[in-house]
Design a protein around this motif. Structure first.
Motif, short mmCIF file in Angstrom:
data_model
loop_
_atom_site.label_atom_id
_atom_site.label_comp_id
_atom_site.label_asym_id
_atom_site.label_seq_id
_atom_site.Cartn_x
_atom_site.Cartn_y
_atom_site.Cartn_z
N LEU A 16 0.71 -1.26 0.07
CA LEU A 16 -0.01 0.16 0.08
C LEU A 16 0.94 0.82 0.44
CD1 LEU A 16 -3.06 -1.55 2.27
CD2 LEU A 16 -3.13 -1.09 -0.03
N LEU A 17 1.74 0.75 0.86
CA LEU A 17 2.70 2.37 0.80
C LEU A 17 3.24 2.48 -0.30
CD1 LEU A 17 4.41 1.77 3.77
CD2 LEU A 17 2.85 3.04 3.37
N GLU A 18 4.10 1.45 -1.56
CA GLU A 18 4.48 1.41 -2.90
C GLU A 18 2.72 2.38 -3.94
OE1 GLU A 18 6.44 -1.49 -6.34
OE2 GLU A 18 5.81 -1.85 -4.92
N ALA A 19 1.83 1.73 -3.59
CA ALA A 19 1.30 1.90 -4.29
C ALA A 19 0.59 3.87 -4.05
CB ALA A 19 -0.19 1.94 -3.96
N THR A 20 0.68 4.10 -2.36
CA THR A 20 1.35 5.03 -2.54
C THR A 20 1.98 7.02 -3.54
OG1 THR A 20 0.47 5.11 -0.67
CG2 THR A 20 1.20 7.49 -0.24
N VAL A 21 3.23 6.39 -3.58
CA VAL A 21 3.94 6.64 -4.25
C VAL A 21 4.19 6.57 -5.10
CG1 VAL A 21 6.58 6.06 -4.67
CG2 VAL A 21 5.71 6.11 -2.29
N SER A 22 3.32 5.88 -5.93
CA SER A 22 2.60 5.67 -7.42
C SER A 22 2.27 6.98 -7.63
CB SER A 22 3.01 4.61 -7.79
OG SER A 22 3.52 3.71 -8.15
N VAL A 23 0.93 7.20 -6.62
CA VAL A 23 -0.16 8.33 -7.08
C VAL A 23 0.05 9.12 -7.01
CG1 VAL A 23 -2.01 8.82 -5.56
CG2 VAL A 23 -2.10 5.98 -5.87
N VAL A 24 0.92 9.51 -5.81
CA VAL A 24 1.95 11.07 -5.68
C VAL A 24 2.89 11.12 -7.17
CG1 VAL A 24 3.38 12.87 -4.06
CG2 VAL A 24 1.82 11.55 -3.41
N ALA A 25 3.90 10.46 -7.67
CA ALA A 25 4.22 10.03 -8.48
C ALA A 25 3.38 10.90 -9.70
CB ALA A 25 5.55 9.12 -8.16
N ARG A 27 0.83 12.18 -9.78
CA ARG A 27 -0.50 13.18 -9.24
C ARG A 27 -0.74 13.97 -8.45
NH1 ARG A 27 -6.66 9.39 -8.72
NH2 ARG A 27 -5.67 7.68 -9.90
N GLY A 28 0.71 14.45 -8.14
CA GLY A 28 0.90 14.71 -6.84
C GLY A 28 -0.18 14.88 -5.67
N VAL A 94 17.26 4.99 -11.12
CA VAL A 94 16.04 6.19 -11.21
C VAL A 94 14.95 5.52 -12.41
CG1 VAL A 94 15.92 8.24 -12.21
CG2 VAL A 94 17.61 7.83 -10.14
N ALA A 95 16.20 5.32 -13.00
CA ALA A 95 15.04 4.92 -14.66
C ALA A 95 14.42 3.06 -13.99
CB ALA A 95 16.58 3.85 -16.22
N ARG A 96 14.75 2.75 -13.74
CA ARG A 96 14.01 1.27 -12.79
C ARG A 96 12.47 2.10 -11.23
NH1 ARG A 96 17.72 -1.51 -11.26
NH2 ARG A 96 17.16 -0.65 -8.47
N GLU A 97 13.01 2.84 -10.78
CA GLU A 97 11.68 2.87 -10.17
C GLU A 97 11.67 4.88 -10.05
OE1 GLU A 97 11.42 1.24 -7.02
OE2 GLU A 97 12.52 -0.31 -6.67
N PRO A 98 11.35 5.05 -11.03
CA PRO A 98 11.40 6.47 -10.83
C PRO A 98 10.28 7.23 -10.83
CG PRO A 98 10.24 6.20 -12.98
CD PRO A 98 10.95 4.75 -12.73
N GLN A 99 9.28 6.38 -10.30
CA GLN A 99 8.00 6.94 -9.31
C GLN A 99 8.97 7.36 -7.34
OE1 GLN A 99 8.68 3.87 -10.47
NE2 GLN A 99 8.33 1.99 -8.41
N LEU A 100 9.46 6.50 -7.58
CA LEU A 100 10.35 6.91 -6.00
C LEU A 100 11.14 8.47 -6.16
CD1 LEU A 100 10.65 4.85 -3.25
CD2 LEU A 100 12.91 4.01 -3.92
N GLN A 101 11.56 8.38 -6.44
CA GLN A 101 12.58 9.55 -6.58
C GLN A 101 11.65 10.70 -6.98
OE1 GLN A 101 15.27 9.60 -5.24
NE2 GLN A 101 15.19 7.40 -5.76
N ILE A 102 10.49 10.63 -8.12
CA ILE A 102 9.36 12.19 -7.78
C ILE A 102 8.63 12.59 -7.03
CG2 ILE A 102 7.37 11.92 -9.29
CD1 ILE A 102 9.21 10.53 -11.42
N GLU A 106 7.71 15.84 -4.99
CA GLU A 106 6.56 16.06 -4.51
C GLU A 106 6.66 15.85 -3.45
OE1 GLU A 106 4.24 17.18 -6.32
OE2 GLU A 106 5.04 15.97 -8.74
N PHE A 107 6.95 15.29 -2.13
CA PHE A 107 6.85 16.20 -0.84
C PHE A 107 8.26 17.61 -0.55
CE2 PHE A 107 8.18 15.49 3.38
CZ PHE A 107 6.89 15.51 4.69
N VAL A 108 8.92 17.65 -1.29
CA VAL A 108 9.07 18.76 -0.81
C VAL A 108 9.51 19.24 -0.74
CG1 VAL A 108 12.17 19.60 -0.72
CG2 VAL A 108 12.07 16.94 -0.01
N LEU A 109 8.71 19.39 -2.44
CA LEU A 109 8.14 21.10 -2.93
C LEU A 109 6.74 20.75 -1.73
CD1 LEU A 109 8.45 20.45 -6.42
CD2 LEU A 109 10.01 21.80 -5.31
N GLU A 110 6.26 19.89 -1.49
CA GLU A 110 4.95 20.58 -1.15
C GLU A 110 5.28 21.66 0.09
OE1 GLU A 110 0.89 20.55 -0.36
OE2 GLU A 110 1.98 20.20 -2.56
N SER A 111 6.17 21.06 1.05
CA SER A 111 6.92 21.27 2.46
C SER A 111 7.02 22.85 2.23
CB SER A 111 8.07 20.88 2.78
OG SER A 111 8.88 21.24 1.93
#
Length: 203
Positions: A16-25, A27-28, A94-102, A106-111
């Motif tokens: 579920l945490l992995e899915a959360t990361v993908s949603v934020v990556a 949709r923001g 980064v190429a394999r899991e771009p959503q992890l970095q994005i 997104e979180f840092v910018l939202e802060s």
């Protein structure tokens, strides 16, 4: 379609945490809802509520999970040297899991918009910097805290470039240059120490 999502994310807490990361990556942070995570993971909203309680709790858990995973996969604290292997592994991550970095960006910018997130955003970055500092100390560098911050800033910027405007090969070459600069810095430090040990007289 729902079956594919369940196969990918499963129903466990980490999934579920992995899915959360993908949603934020994708949709923001404004797009983060229990419903969006549930749809992507192929589960019921109530399961997410059961595990995390609130959306903020889900977000905080996801930040901790994403940071720990990213540090572990990039192996920053274990890096013996920033060389071709390190550069290749980071670019491939980064190429394999771009959503992890994005997600983390997104979180840092939202802060910036939500002061209540700033402390956690700072901790996110400090985790990377501390991991790099461990490696730099082991390699024999001095003034390691600011050096680790500078090196991480360069790596962080290159990751952003790979995600947006730069070819992976270009980024890999730039990371290798960081390694060469670190080697030169260490060689200069060792030379100065050798001179000091002989009273400033070469030979």
């Amino acid at each position: 379609m729902a079956t594919d999502r369940i196969n990918k994310y499963g129903k466990g807490r980490e999934a579920l945490l992995e899915a959360t990361v993908s949603v934020v990556a994708e949709r923001g942070l404004q797009g983060l809802t229990f419903r969006a995570v549930a749809e992507l993971a192929g589960v019921n909203n109530t399961l997410i509520s059961h595990h995390f309680g609130t959306k903020d709790a889900l977000l905080h858990e996801a930040v901790a999970w994403a940071t720990a995973r990213s540090i572990r996969l990039s192996d920053l604290s274990a890096a013996e040297i920033v060389n071709e292997d390190f550069a290749r592994n980071l670019v491939e991550l980064v190429a394999r899991e771009p959503q992890l970095q994005i997600f983390q960006y997104e979180f840092v910018l939202e802060s910036r918009r939500r002061p209540d997130l700033r402390e956690e955003a700072v901790a996110l970055y400090e985790g990377y910097i501390e991991a790099l500092e461990v490696a730099l100390i082991r390699q024999g560098h001095t003034n390691t805290k600011p050096l680790a911050r500078a090196v991480f800033a360069a790596l962080d910027g290159l990751v952003i470039q790979q995600l947006t405007v730069a070819d992976a090969g270009v980024v890999r070459e730039a990371i290798e240059c960081i390694g060469q600069l670190l080697e030169a810095n260490l060689a200069r430090k060792n030379a100065q120490e050798n001179l000091s040990g002989t009273g400033g007289r070469p030979g």
